[in-house]
Design a protein around this motif. Structure first.
Motif, PDB file in Angstrom:
ATOM      1  N   VAL A 199      -0.386  13.955 -11.707  1.00 10.60           N
ATOM      2  CA  VAL A 199       0.091  15.207 -11.123  1.00 10.60           C
ATOM      3  C   VAL A 199      -0.137  16.398 -12.038  1.00 10.60           C
ATOM      4  N   GLU A 200      -0.360  16.146 -13.326  1.00 10.07           N
ATOM      5  CA  GLU A 200      -0.554  17.264 -14.256  1.00 10.07           C
ATOM      6  C   GLU A 200      -1.941  17.895 -14.140  1.00 10.07           C
ATOM      7  N   GLN A 201      -2.822  17.311 -13.346  1.00  9.41           N
ATOM      8  CA  GLN A 201      -4.141  17.905 -13.150  1.00  9.41           C
ATOM      9  C   GLN A 201      -4.017  19.169 -12.295  1.00  9.41           C
ATOM     10  N   ASN A 202      -4.510  20.286 -12.801  1.00 16.06           N
ATOM     11  CA  ASN A 202      -4.483  21.548 -12.073  1.00 16.06           C
ATOM     12  C   ASN A 202      -5.796  22.283 -12.299  1.00 16.06           C
ATOM     13  N   TYR A 203      -6.371  22.794 -11.236  1.00 17.44           N
ATOM     14  CA  TYR A 203      -7.636  23.511 -11.318  1.00 17.44           C
ATOM     15  C   TYR A 203      -7.494  24.859 -10.615  1.00 17.44           C
ATOM     16  N   ASP A 204      -8.220  25.837 -11.101  1.00 18.11           N
ATOM     17  CA  ASP A 204      -8.205  27.165 -10.493  1.00 18.11           C
ATOM     18  C   ASP A 204      -8.816  27.121  -9.094  1.00 18.11           C
ATOM     19  N   TYR A 205      -8.253  27.933  -8.216  1.00 18.50           N
ATOM     20  CA  TYR A 205      -8.749  28.007  -6.846  1.00 18.50           C
ATOM     21  C   TYR A 205     -10.155  28.611  -6.812  1.00 18.50           C
ATOM     22  N   GLN A 206     -11.037  27.954  -6.083  1.00 19.10           N
ATOM     23  CA  GLN A 206     -12.362  28.498  -5.790  1.00 19.10           C
ATOM     24  C   GLN A 206     -12.665  28.187  -4.325  1.00 19.10           C
ATOM     25  N   LYS A 207     -13.275  29.128  -3.655  1.00 12.40           N
ATOM     26  CA  LYS A 207     -13.516  28.992  -2.224  1.00 12.40           C
ATOM     27  C   LYS A 207     -14.310  27.730  -1.894  1.00 12.40           C
ATOM     28  N   LYS A 208     -15.211  27.337  -2.791  1.00 13.18           N
ATOM     29  CA  LYS A 208     -16.042  26.159  -2.524  1.00 13.18           C
ATOM     30  C   LYS A 208     -15.230  24.872  -2.434  1.00 13.18           C
ATOM     31  N   ILE A 257       0.879  -1.166   0.000  1.00 13.25           N
ATOM     32  CA  ILE A 257       0.000   0.000   0.000  1.00 13.25           C
ATOM     33  C   ILE A 257       0.916   1.215   0.000  1.00 13.25           C
ATOM     34  N   THR A 258       0.944   1.938  -1.090  1.00 11.93           N
ATOM     35  CA  THR A 258       1.907   3.032  -1.239  1.00 11.93           C
ATOM     36  C   THR A 258       1.187   4.372  -1.382  1.00 11.93           C
ATOM     37  N   GLU A 259       1.827   5.434  -0.941  1.00 12.30           N
ATOM     38  CA  GLU A 259       1.326   6.794  -1.145  1.00 12.30           C
ATOM     39  C   GLU A 259      -0.050   7.001  -0.513  1.00 12.30           C
ATOM     40  N   LEU A 260      -0.287   6.361   0.619  1.00 13.06           N
ATOM     41  CA  LEU A 260      -1.602   6.371   1.255  1.00 13.06           C
ATOM     42  C   LEU A 260      -1.941   7.726   1.872  1.00 13.06           C
ATOM     43  N   ASP A 261      -3.067   8.277   1.472  1.00 13.97           N
ATOM     44  CA  ASP A 261      -3.630   9.462   2.110  1.00 13.97           C
ATOM     45  C   ASP A 261      -5.118   9.525   1.789  1.00 13.97           C
ATOM     46  N   PHE A 262      -5.832  10.466   2.440  1.00  7.78           N
ATOM     47  CA  PHE A 262      -7.286  10.531   2.332  1.00  7.78           C
ATOM     48  C   PHE A 262      -7.723  11.980   2.138  1.00  7.78           C
ATOM     49  N   ASN A 263      -8.108  12.301   0.933  1.00 13.14           N
ATOM     50  CA  ASN A 263      -8.562  13.642   0.621  1.00 13.14           C
ATOM     51  C   ASN A 263      -9.969  13.868   1.190  1.00 13.14           C
ATOM     52  N   VAL A 264     -10.149  14.928   1.999  1.00 18.12           N
ATOM     53  CA  VAL A 264     -11.462  15.193   2.588  1.00 18.12           C
ATOM     54  C   VAL A 264     -12.164  16.370   1.919  1.00 18.12           C
ATOM     55  N   LEU A 265     -11.523  16.984   0.932  1.00 14.49           N
ATOM     56  CA  LEU A 265     -12.074  18.174   0.302  1.00 14.49           C
ATOM     57  C   LEU A 265     -12.879  17.831  -0.950  1.00 14.49           C
ATOM     58  N   PRO A 266     -13.830  18.696  -1.320  1.00  9.33           N
ATOM     59  CA  PRO A 266     -14.602  18.457  -2.552  1.00  9.33           C
ATOM     60  C   PRO A 266     -13.715  18.547  -3.787  1.00  9.33           C
ATOM     61  N   ASN A 267     -14.002  17.714  -4.761  1.00  4.22           N
ATOM     62  CA  ASN A 267     -13.194  17.658  -5.974  1.00  4.22           C
ATOM     63  C   ASN A 267     -13.817  18.470  -7.097  1.00  4.22           C
ATOM     64  N   PRO A 268     -12.992  19.134  -7.888  1.00  5.05           N
ATOM     65  CA  PRO A 268     -13.520  19.817  -9.077  1.00  5.05           C
ATOM     66  C   PRO A 268     -14.121  18.808 -10.053  1.00  5.05           C
ATOM     67  N   ARG A 269     -15.032  19.271 -10.848  1.00  2.18           N
ATOM     68  CA  ARG A 269     -15.635  18.405 -11.852  1.00  2.18           C
ATOM     69  C   ARG A 269     -14.574  17.930 -12.840  1.00  2.18           C
ATOM     70  N   GLY A 270     -14.611  16.660 -13.151  1.00  4.58           N
ATOM     71  CA  GLY A 270     -13.638  16.102 -14.089  1.00  4.58           C
ATOM     72  C   GLY A 270     -12.397  15.553 -13.424  1.00  4.58           C
ATOM     73  N   PHE A 271     -12.266  15.750 -12.100  1.00  2.00           N
ATOM     74  CA  PHE A 271     -11.100  15.235 -11.390  1.00  2.00           C
ATOM     75  C   PHE A 271     -11.164  13.717 -11.281  1.00  2.00           C
ATOM     76  N   GLY A 272     -10.008  13.079 -11.378  1.00  4.18           N
ATOM     77  CA  GLY A 272      -9.949  11.637 -11.187  1.00  4.18           C
ATOM     78  C   GLY A 272      -8.522  11.157 -11.144  1.00  4.18           C
ATOM     79  N   GLY A 273      -8.320   9.980 -10.557  1.00  5.55           N
ATOM     80  CA  GLY A 273      -6.982   9.405 -10.491  1.00  5.55           C
ATOM     81  C   GLY A 273      -6.039  10.203  -9.631  1.00  5.55           C
ATOM     82  N   ALA A 274      -4.764  10.182 -10.013  1.00  2.00           N
ATOM     83  CA  ALA A 274      -3.752  10.908  -9.249  1.00  2.00           C
ATOM     84  C   ALA A 274      -2.690  11.493 -10.166  1.00  2.00           C
TER      85      ALA A 274
END
Length: 370
Positions: free
Chosen positions: A278-287, A259-276
């Motif tokens: 690293v090239e995925q980048n989304y603009d900051y929004q307060k939501k 089991i490698t790179e284990l962590d748990f994201n608790v924040l809401p994901n932008p639409r279209g987000f998936g996998g891991a």
């Protein structure tokens, strides 16, 4: 009989027992069955984070280099290697009784740009790229021969649907680049463990393709010791039943499961987000950053329960799992504060921003103490 003295002695025993229990870490309980550890950033492996080192010494018996062993760090220019940070990582591990894991030898995402360019500035030829892979792996693995416990040889070479990622390595060489990498690593250090590592491993397409890859390497007589299940999980993904199927499938292929790179994201994901990726980048929004002042109690409990559900799964399959590696020590320095949206406040690890253990750590210790 002196009753007061008896009561006092009994209290001393109870207090001492409680103190001993409090001092027990995951490496004494989880560590009975597998390696347990974390990635280390360069500041930590350079010895400049005393709070992190205190956690390491109590809870971990292994560590993986977060960035300093990637090819862009080790060989920023062709033939010019810089081992300074990687050497300090290995020395830190040796000093703190950790089995070091090298990460990673071949990965499309953090390879130096020159790696894929010929001397004429055009795309490198197949033969040149093969030679560069061999030279890089031989130089790096040979340097740490006998000091590294295992290497992530190839990282993220398969897409979620089971096809090979159309990386420069694949496009120029073909899928044979994986064979070449594993064979070269084995020749450079015949005793070191060798792994394939990838994310979204609960997806059936990737599960089946990874099993085919393992079987292919074994049939060709090429050493592969384990499969790393990158586990960048969320509160509602992956499906834990599908995740378990992959764990069982990889073990059935005759390799260790990590089991490698284990962590748990608790924040809401932008639409279209998936996998891991690293090239995925989304603009900051307060939501997308709702918990800047801490997790609400209900959300903290949900996180605690989610983490514990996975560790209960790991405990059930403790005969198959040889390593559990978190991706970071403290919430304060998790990569998920900046990915896939920069500037967020995330809570994905077992230790909070003040380096204090979350309640789930005690639950895990108790679970593995059975």
């Amino acid at each position: 009989m002196n009753v007061s003295r008896f009561i006092f002695s009994s209290l001393v025993v109870v207090v001492s027992s409680c103190a001993a229990y409090a001092q027990k870490g995951m490496k004494e309980t989880v560590g009975q069955y597998c390696l347990i550890g974390s990635s280390l950033n360069q500041r930590q492996s350079d010895g400049h984070d005393a709070a992190a080192t205190a956690i390491v010494r109590t809870h971990f018996n292994t560590a993986v280099a977060e960035n300093c062993m990637k090819s862009e760090s080790l060989q920023p220019e062709e033939g010019k290697f810089d081992f300074s940070a990687a050497d300090r990582f290995v020395e830190y591990c040796e000093k703190n009784d950790l089995k070091p894991i090298g990460h990673c030898l071949v990965w499309h995402s953090q390879a130096p740009r020159w790696f894929f360019k010929g001397k004429d500035g055009k795309e490198v030829t197949r033969e040149e790229l093969i030679n560069r892979i061999k030279t890089h792996i031989h130089t790096v693995v040979s340097r740490y021969k006998g000091r590294i416990h295992g290497w992530d040889v190839v990282n993220e070479a398969i897409e979620d649907n089971g096809s090979f990622r159309k990386s420069k390595f694949y496009n120029i060489i073909g899928e044979e680049f994986i064979d070449i990498a594993f064979q070269e690593a084995h020749e450079a250090d015949p005793n070191v463990e060798l792994y394939y590592n990838d994310y979204s491993m609960s997806n059936k397409g990737k599960r089946d393709a990874t099993c085919r890859l393992v079987k292919h390497l074994k049939e060709k007589g090429i050493r592969i010791d384990g499969v790393g299940m990158q586990s960048h999980n969320g509160l509602d993904y992956p499906n834990i039943d599908e995740y378990e199927k992959s764990l069982e499938a990889f073990a059935a292929c005759g390799v260790n499961v990590m089991i490698t790179e284990l962590d748990f994201n608790v924040l809401p994901n932008p639409r279209g987000f998936g996998g891991a990726a690293v090239e995925q980048n989304y603009d900051y929004q307060k939501k997308y950053n709702p918990y800047t002042k801490g997790l609400p109690k209900d959300k903290a409990k949900e996180l605690n329960d989610r983490i514990f559900d996975f560790f209960k799964l790991y405990y059930r399959h403790r005969d198959k799992i040889t390593r559990i590696n978190l991706w970071g020590i403290s919430d304060a320095n998790s990569w998920l504060n900046g990915w896939p949206v920069r500037g967020r406040t995330n809570y994905p690890l077992l230790f909070d921003r003040d380096y204090k253990a979350k309640p789930v750590v005690k639950d895990i210790i108790k679970l593995y103490k059975k």
